[in-house]
Design a protein around this motif. Sequence first.
Motif, PDB file in Angstrom:
ATOM      1  N   ASP A  62      -8.610  24.465 -39.020  1.00  0.00           N
ATOM      2  CA  ASP A  62      -9.763  24.185 -39.881  1.00  0.00           C
ATOM      3  C   ASP A  62     -10.810  25.244 -39.548  1.00  0.00           C
ATOM      4  O   ASP A  62     -11.655  25.058 -38.673  1.00  0.00           O
ATOM      5  CB  ASP A  62     -10.287  22.780 -39.620  1.00  0.00           C
ATOM      6  N   ALA A  63     -10.741  26.372 -40.228  1.00  0.00           N
ATOM      7  CA  ALA A  63     -11.503  27.568 -39.843  1.00  0.00           C
ATOM      8  C   ALA A  63     -12.977  27.519 -40.225  1.00  0.00           C
ATOM      9  O   ALA A  63     -13.792  28.194 -39.592  1.00  0.00           O
ATOM     10  CB  ALA A  63     -10.864  28.803 -40.480  1.00  0.00           C
ATOM     11  N   LEU A  64     -13.349  26.760 -41.234  1.00  0.00           N
ATOM     12  CA  LEU A  64     -14.722  26.813 -41.737  1.00  0.00           C
ATOM     13  C   LEU A  64     -15.783  26.524 -40.676  1.00  0.00           C
ATOM     14  O   LEU A  64     -16.718  27.309 -40.532  1.00  0.00           O
ATOM     15  CB  LEU A  64     -14.901  25.899 -42.948  1.00  0.00           C
ATOM     16  N   PRO A  65     -15.694  25.435 -39.921  1.00  0.00           N
ATOM     17  CA  PRO A  65     -16.735  25.213 -38.911  1.00  0.00           C
ATOM     18  C   PRO A  65     -16.820  26.354 -37.890  1.00  0.00           C
ATOM     19  O   PRO A  65     -17.920  26.748 -37.482  1.00  0.00           O
ATOM     20  CB  PRO A  65     -16.312  23.894 -38.242  1.00  0.00           C
ATOM     21  N   TRP A  66     -15.690  26.884 -37.486  1.00  0.00           N
ATOM     22  CA  TRP A  66     -15.668  27.999 -36.531  1.00  0.00           C
ATOM     23  C   TRP A  66     -16.371  29.210 -37.144  1.00  0.00           C
ATOM     24  O   TRP A  66     -17.172  29.870 -36.484  1.00  0.00           O
ATOM     25  CB  TRP A  66     -14.226  28.324 -36.156  1.00  0.00           C
ATOM     26  N   LEU A  67     -16.070  29.496 -38.400  1.00  0.00           N
ATOM     27  CA  LEU A  67     -16.693  30.638 -39.077  1.00  0.00           C
ATOM     28  C   LEU A  67     -18.199  30.444 -39.241  1.00  0.00           C
ATOM     29  O   LEU A  67     -18.981  31.384 -39.052  1.00  0.00           O
ATOM     30  CB  LEU A  67     -16.039  30.874 -40.441  1.00  0.00           C
TER      31      LEU A  67
END
Length: 196
Positions: A62-67
């Motif tokens: 789930d890349a969005l929070p990391w980005l």
Amino acid sequence: MSQNEAGPPTSRARQFEAIFHACYPRVLGYAIRRTDDRTAAEDAVSETFLVAWRRLEDVPEDALPWLLGTARKVLANQRRAAGRRAPEGPIVPLEAVGDPDPRASVADRVADRQAFAAAFGALSPGDREVLALVSWDGLAPREAATVIGCSAAAFSLRLHRARRRLLKELADRGHSFGERTVPPLGEPRPDAPEAI
């Protein structure tokens, strides 16, 4: 070397492209709301995806929070490098505030926007950031906690407190968004079951 000679894209490149296509618009929106310069926002997003490419093995599924967490740090670095101190909360034009009730009169909608803008502006940068991550960026508390760098429980508590402070700011200004839609005490709600 032509594209045919380079061969098919690697699985790493395909993974990055999938992340980029899925997340780019939301990361850009996040950056635009937090700076007054679209070029600076685009630069921050470019740097964010450069970090993602370099650290692709660290990017969760789930890349969005990391980005968004990475973009938050990039934007903070930009502000420091520019030698100016912009508010840490989102910089959002008043027109971006959604209407709570589209059936309300124009005067009521203007009053709602003005009251909200004044109350929101009176909050601390931390409270504004917490509220914006959930309301404007559409993140779940677990995802927003990743952006801020805290636990989901701590974020939920911050969110709860920020909402209470926002409602208090609205009340201190003599305004409440729900005042026209909540029936007076004693009248049953239309969707409430009848008493037996």
